[in-house]
Scaffold this motif. Structure first.
Motif, short mmCIF file in Angstrom:
data_model
loop_
_atom_site.label_atom_id
_atom_site.label_comp_id
_atom_site.label_asym_id
_atom_site.label_seq_id
_atom_site.Cartn_x
_atom_site.Cartn_y
_atom_site.Cartn_z
N ASP A 179 13.10 42.41 27.99
CA ASP A 179 14.11 41.63 27.27
C ASP A 179 13.62 41.24 25.89
OD1 ASP A 179 15.84 41.80 29.42
OD2 ASP A 179 15.42 39.77 30.17
N ALA A 180 12.37 40.79 25.79
CA ALA A 180 11.81 40.41 24.49
C ALA A 180 11.73 41.62 23.57
CB ALA A 180 10.43 39.79 24.68
N LEU A 181 11.36 42.76 24.12
CA LEU A 181 11.27 43.98 23.32
C LEU A 181 12.65 44.40 22.81
CD1 LEU A 181 9.63 46.31 22.17
CD2 LEU A 181 9.91 47.48 24.36
N LEU A 182 13.65 44.32 23.66
CA LEU A 182 15.00 44.72 23.26
C LEU A 182 15.55 43.82 22.16
CD1 LEU A 182 16.54 45.68 26.70
CD2 LEU A 182 15.83 47.22 24.85
N VAL A 183 15.19 42.56 22.17
CA VAL A 183 15.64 41.64 21.12
C VAL A 183 14.98 41.99 19.79
CG1 VAL A 183 15.48 39.24 20.34
CG2 VAL A 183 16.19 39.74 22.69
N ALA A 184 13.70 42.36 19.83
CA ALA A 184 12.95 42.59 18.60
C ALA A 184 12.92 44.04 18.14
CB ALA A 184 11.51 42.09 18.81
N ALA A 185 13.36 44.96 18.98
CA ALA A 185 13.17 46.39 18.70
C ALA A 185 14.04 46.89 17.56
CB ALA A 185 13.46 47.20 19.96
N ASP A 186 13.45 47.80 16.80
CA ASP A 186 14.21 48.51 15.78
C ASP A 186 14.55 49.90 16.33
OD1 ASP A 186 11.80 49.86 15.72
OD2 ASP A 186 11.34 49.38 13.64
N ARG A 187 15.22 50.70 15.52
CA ARG A 187 15.66 52.03 15.96
C ARG A 187 14.49 52.90 16.41
NH1 ARG A 187 16.78 57.20 14.29
NH2 ARG A 187 18.76 58.05 15.03
N GLU A 188 13.41 52.92 15.64
CA GLU A 188 12.25 53.76 15.99
C GLU A 188 11.65 53.36 17.32
OE1 GLU A 188 9.22 54.48 13.10
OE2 GLU A 188 10.68 54.50 11.47
N THR A 189 11.55 52.07 17.55
CA THR A 189 11.00 51.60 18.83
C THR A 189 11.87 52.04 19.98
OG1 THR A 189 10.02 49.68 17.73
CG2 THR A 189 10.29 49.54 20.11
N LEU A 190 13.18 51.91 19.82
CA LEU A 190 14.10 52.31 20.89
C LEU A 190 14.08 53.82 21.11
CD1 LEU A 190 17.05 49.89 20.12
CD2 LEU A 190 15.40 49.75 22.00
N LEU A 191 13.90 54.59 20.04
CA LEU A 191 13.79 56.04 20.19
C LEU A 191 12.55 56.42 21.01
CD1 LEU A 191 14.91 57.32 16.67
CD2 LEU A 191 16.05 57.72 18.86
N MET A 192 11.48 55.65 20.88
CA MET A 192 10.27 55.90 21.68
C MET A 192 10.43 55.35 23.09
SD MET A 192 7.04 55.23 19.12
CE MET A 192 7.49 53.54 18.81
N LEU A 193 11.09 54.21 23.20
CA LEU A 193 11.19 53.51 24.48
C LEU A 193 12.08 54.23 25.48
CD1 LEU A 193 10.49 50.96 26.10
CD2 LEU A 193 12.50 49.88 25.07
N ASN A 194 13.21 54.73 25.05
CA ASN A 194 14.17 55.33 25.99
C ASN A 194 13.59 56.51 26.78
OD1 ASN A 194 16.26 53.51 25.74
ND2 ASN A 194 17.03 54.49 23.91
N PRO A 195 12.92 57.48 26.14
CA PRO A 195 12.34 58.57 26.95
C PRO A 195 11.26 58.07 27.92
CG PRO A 195 12.44 59.20 24.63
CD PRO A 195 12.80 57.75 24.71
N LEU A 196 10.48 57.09 27.47
CA LEU A 196 9.45 56.53 28.35
C LEU A 196 10.09 55.87 29.57
CD1 LEU A 196 6.56 55.67 29.06
CD2 LEU A 196 6.91 53.68 27.59
N LEU A 197 11.10 55.06 29.34
CA LEU A 197 11.79 54.41 30.46
C LEU A 197 12.42 55.43 31.39
CD1 LEU A 197 13.43 51.34 28.68
CD2 LEU A 197 11.47 51.34 30.24
N ALA A 198 12.99 56.49 30.83
CA ALA A 198 13.59 57.54 31.66
C ALA A 198 12.54 58.19 32.56
CB ALA A 198 14.27 58.59 30.78
N GLN A 199 11.37 58.44 32.02
CA GLN A 199 10.28 59.04 32.82
C GLN A 199 9.82 58.07 33.90
OE1 GLN A 199 7.19 60.33 30.18
NE2 GLN A 199 8.31 62.18 29.57
N LEU A 200 9.70 56.80 33.57
CA LEU A 200 9.27 55.80 34.56
C LEU A 200 10.30 55.67 35.69
CD1 LEU A 200 7.84 53.06 32.18
CD2 LEU A 200 6.55 54.57 33.70
N VAL A 201 11.57 55.69 35.35
CA VAL A 201 12.63 55.61 36.37
C VAL A 201 12.56 56.84 37.27
CG1 VAL A 201 15.13 55.68 36.73
CG2 VAL A 201 14.15 54.08 35.08
N ALA A 202 12.43 58.02 36.68
CA ALA A 202 12.36 59.26 37.46
C ALA A 202 11.15 59.25 38.39
CB ALA A 202 12.32 60.47 36.54
#
Length: 97
Positions: free
Chosen positions: A68-91
């Motif tokens: 939640d804290a990351l989503l509040v502070a994240a910029d576009r670049e952070t989210l571009l890195m975060l989404n694939p990582l989260l997808a891999q962790l979920v899988a």
């Protein structure tokens, strides 16, 4: 007493003391005795007297807070890195089920 001092007195590395403090490793009874001696206490004082908390719930809540804290502070670049990582962790989590 620093981790390095405790480690030296208990004949373990400072990094092992750090892992003990963070709960990533558990000491054997012989190490508990050495830690107690190094700390000037008894093994009884170092042993838990109550049931440990539900670590999964604690870890889950902490992960939610951090995300939640990351989503509040994240910029576009952070989210571009975060989404694939989260997808891999979920899988990976789904494969372990």
């Amino acid at each position: 007493m620093s981790q390095a001092e405790l480690g030296r007195n208990a004949h373990v590395t400072a990094s092992y003391v750090w892992r003990l403090e963070n709960g990533t490793v558990s000491p054997g009874i012989d190490l508990v005795a050495r830690l107690a001696t190094a700390l000037g206490t008894t093994t009884h004082d170092l042993m838990p007297t109550t049931a440990s908390p539900d670590t999964l719930a604690i870890l889950s809540n902490r992960a939610r807070e951090l995300l939640d804290a990351l989503l509040v502070a994240a910029d576009r670049e952070t989210l571009l890195m975060l989404n694939p990582l989260l997808a891999q962790l979920v899988a990976a989590a789904e494969r372990r089920r």
